[in-house]
Design a protein around this motif. Structure first.
Motif, short mmCIF file in Angstrom:
data_model
loop_
_atom_site.label_atom_id
_atom_site.label_comp_id
_atom_site.label_asym_id
_atom_site.label_seq_id
_atom_site.Cartn_x
_atom_site.Cartn_y
_atom_site.Cartn_z
N ASP A 272 0.83 -1.21 0.00
CA ASP A 272 0.00 0.00 0.00
C ASP A 272 0.87 1.26 0.00
N THR A 273 2.16 1.10 -0.32
CA THR A 273 3.08 2.24 -0.35
C THR A 273 3.70 2.36 -1.75
N ILE A 274 4.05 3.59 -2.12
CA ILE A 274 4.72 3.84 -3.40
C ILE A 274 6.10 4.41 -3.12
N GLN B 248 17.83 11.90 -11.00
CA GLN B 248 17.65 13.34 -11.17
C GLN B 248 17.73 14.09 -9.84
N PRO B 249 18.87 14.00 -9.12
CA PRO B 249 18.97 14.65 -7.82
C PRO B 249 18.92 16.18 -7.89
N GLU B 250 19.24 16.72 -9.05
CA GLU B 250 19.18 18.18 -9.21
C GLU B 250 17.74 18.67 -9.25
N LEU B 251 16.79 17.76 -9.55
CA LEU B 251 15.38 18.12 -9.62
C LEU B 251 14.57 17.60 -8.43
N ILE B 252 15.03 16.50 -7.85
CA ILE B 252 14.29 15.86 -6.75
C ILE B 252 15.14 15.94 -5.48
N LYS B 253 14.71 16.73 -4.55
CA LYS B 253 15.45 16.92 -3.29
C LYS B 253 15.09 15.82 -2.29
N GLY B 254 16.02 15.54 -1.40
CA GLY B 254 15.77 14.63 -0.29
C GLY B 254 16.01 13.17 -0.56
N GLY B 255 16.56 12.83 -1.72
CA GLY B 255 16.84 11.43 -2.03
C GLY B 255 18.10 10.93 -1.35
N PHE B 256 18.21 9.62 -1.25
CA PHE B 256 19.38 8.96 -0.66
C PHE B 256 20.14 8.27 -1.78
N GLY C 107 12.84 10.76 -2.10
CA GLY C 107 12.91 12.21 -2.19
C GLY C 107 11.54 12.77 -1.89
N GLU C 108 11.39 14.05 -2.13
CA GLU C 108 10.13 14.73 -1.81
C GLU C 108 9.07 14.37 -2.86
N PHE C 109 8.11 13.51 -2.46
CA PHE C 109 7.12 12.99 -3.40
C PHE C 109 6.21 14.08 -3.96
N ASN C 110 5.81 15.04 -3.14
CA ASN C 110 4.96 16.12 -3.64
C ASN C 110 5.66 16.90 -4.75
N GLN C 111 6.95 17.07 -4.60
CA GLN C 111 7.75 17.74 -5.62
C GLN C 111 7.77 16.91 -6.91
N VAL C 112 7.87 15.59 -6.77
CA VAL C 112 7.87 14.70 -7.93
C VAL C 112 6.55 14.80 -8.68
N VAL C 113 5.44 14.80 -7.94
CA VAL C 113 4.12 14.91 -8.57
C VAL C 113 4.03 16.21 -9.38
N LYS C 114 4.44 17.31 -8.79
CA LYS C 114 4.39 18.61 -9.49
C LYS C 114 5.26 18.59 -10.75
N MET C 115 6.44 18.00 -10.65
CA MET C 115 7.36 17.99 -11.79
C MET C 115 6.88 17.05 -12.90
N PRO D 91 11.09 10.55 -17.94
CA PRO D 91 10.51 9.27 -17.51
C PRO D 91 11.49 8.10 -17.58
N ASN D 92 12.58 8.26 -18.33
CA ASN D 92 13.59 7.20 -18.41
C ASN D 92 14.60 7.27 -17.26
N LYS D 93 14.43 8.26 -16.38
CA LYS D 93 15.36 8.42 -15.26
C LYS D 93 14.67 8.33 -13.91
N ILE D 94 13.45 7.79 -13.92
CA ILE D 94 12.73 7.58 -12.67
C ILE D 94 11.89 6.32 -12.81
N ARG D 95 11.80 5.57 -11.72
CA ARG D 95 11.01 4.33 -11.74
C ARG D 95 10.25 4.23 -10.43
N PHE D 96 8.96 3.90 -10.54
CA PHE D 96 8.07 3.83 -9.38
C PHE D 96 7.76 2.38 -9.03
N PHE D 97 7.59 2.13 -7.73
CA PHE D 97 7.33 0.79 -7.22
C PHE D 97 6.19 0.81 -6.22
N ILE D 98 5.38 -0.23 -6.24
CA ILE D 98 4.40 -0.42 -5.20
C ILE D 98 4.94 -1.53 -4.31
N GLY D 99 5.06 -1.24 -3.03
CA GLY D 99 5.66 -2.18 -2.09
C GLY D 99 7.16 -2.29 -2.25
#
Length: 184
Positions: free
Chosen positions: A73-75, A81-89, A99-107, A115-123
């Motif tokens: 139930d988590t994403i 893209q650390p220059e665009l997404i803050k707070g990542g490890f 990183g900051e998910f709200n920032q990702v949604v806006k971007m 889209p070739n530099k980010i990948r989303f996972f459920i669980g």
């Protein structure tokens, strides 16, 4: 020799029967011998897209992958893209987890993320202290150094086979093993 650490790929042994992990490749994001490990399955696409799971996403068709059987139930996300997404490890040179998910949604909605530099996972996939080491001793996993092409660019159905082939001829032959050797 590759050892358990963030950024290592766990390649499922060809005969691993666990339906959650059969013929998968997992990007290990955290490993602490006394605390446990977690990572994300790279090659099992989830049956819904990101906009189906996150109503604030306006762009349709962004794939989501089944990260593993824990907390489905988590994403989560990994990116380059650390220059665009803050707070990542940083888990490996140039690859970041979270990183900051709200920032990702806006971007995403503004079309500013590649889209070739980010990948989303459920669980996610998780192991308690010592569990992953035990699975390695049982030969459930083959360790490999990270390969950014497998993590972000390779087509899902090719990731497991290509990960084995990248390890050389001794492993490449395993890429063609049948799931059940009795059916051969």
């Amino acid at each position: 020799m590759v050892s358990l650490s963030p950024g290592v790929l766990l390649i499922a042994d060809p005969f691993l029967k666990d339906p959650n992990f059969a013929r998968t490749v997992i990007l290990l994001c955290e490993h602490q011998t006394n605390k446990g490990s977690f990572g994300f399955v790279l090659n099992k696409r989830f049956d819904q897209h990101l906009h189906d799971l996150v109503p604030d996403i306006l762009i349709p068709g962004i794939p989501v992958y089944y990260g593993g059987p824990v907390q489905i139930d988590t994403i989560h996300f990994i990116h380059q893209q650390p220059e665009l997404i803050k707070g990542g490890f940083e888990i490996q040179s140039g690859i970041y987890w979270g990183g900051e998910f709200n920032q990702v949604v806006k971007m995403i909605n503004a079309g500013k993320l590649d889209p070739n530099k980010i990948r989303f996972f459920i669980g996610y996939s998780g192991w308690s202290s010592g569990q992953l080491e035990n699975e390695l001793n049982e030969k459930s996993w083959i360790l490999s150094e990270i390969n950014k092409a497998l993590v972000f660019d390779e087509k899902d159905e090719n990731v497991w086979r290509q990960a084995l082939k990248n390890l050389g001829s001794n492993f490449a032959i395993m890429a063609n093993f049948p799931i059940d050797p009795l059916l051969n």
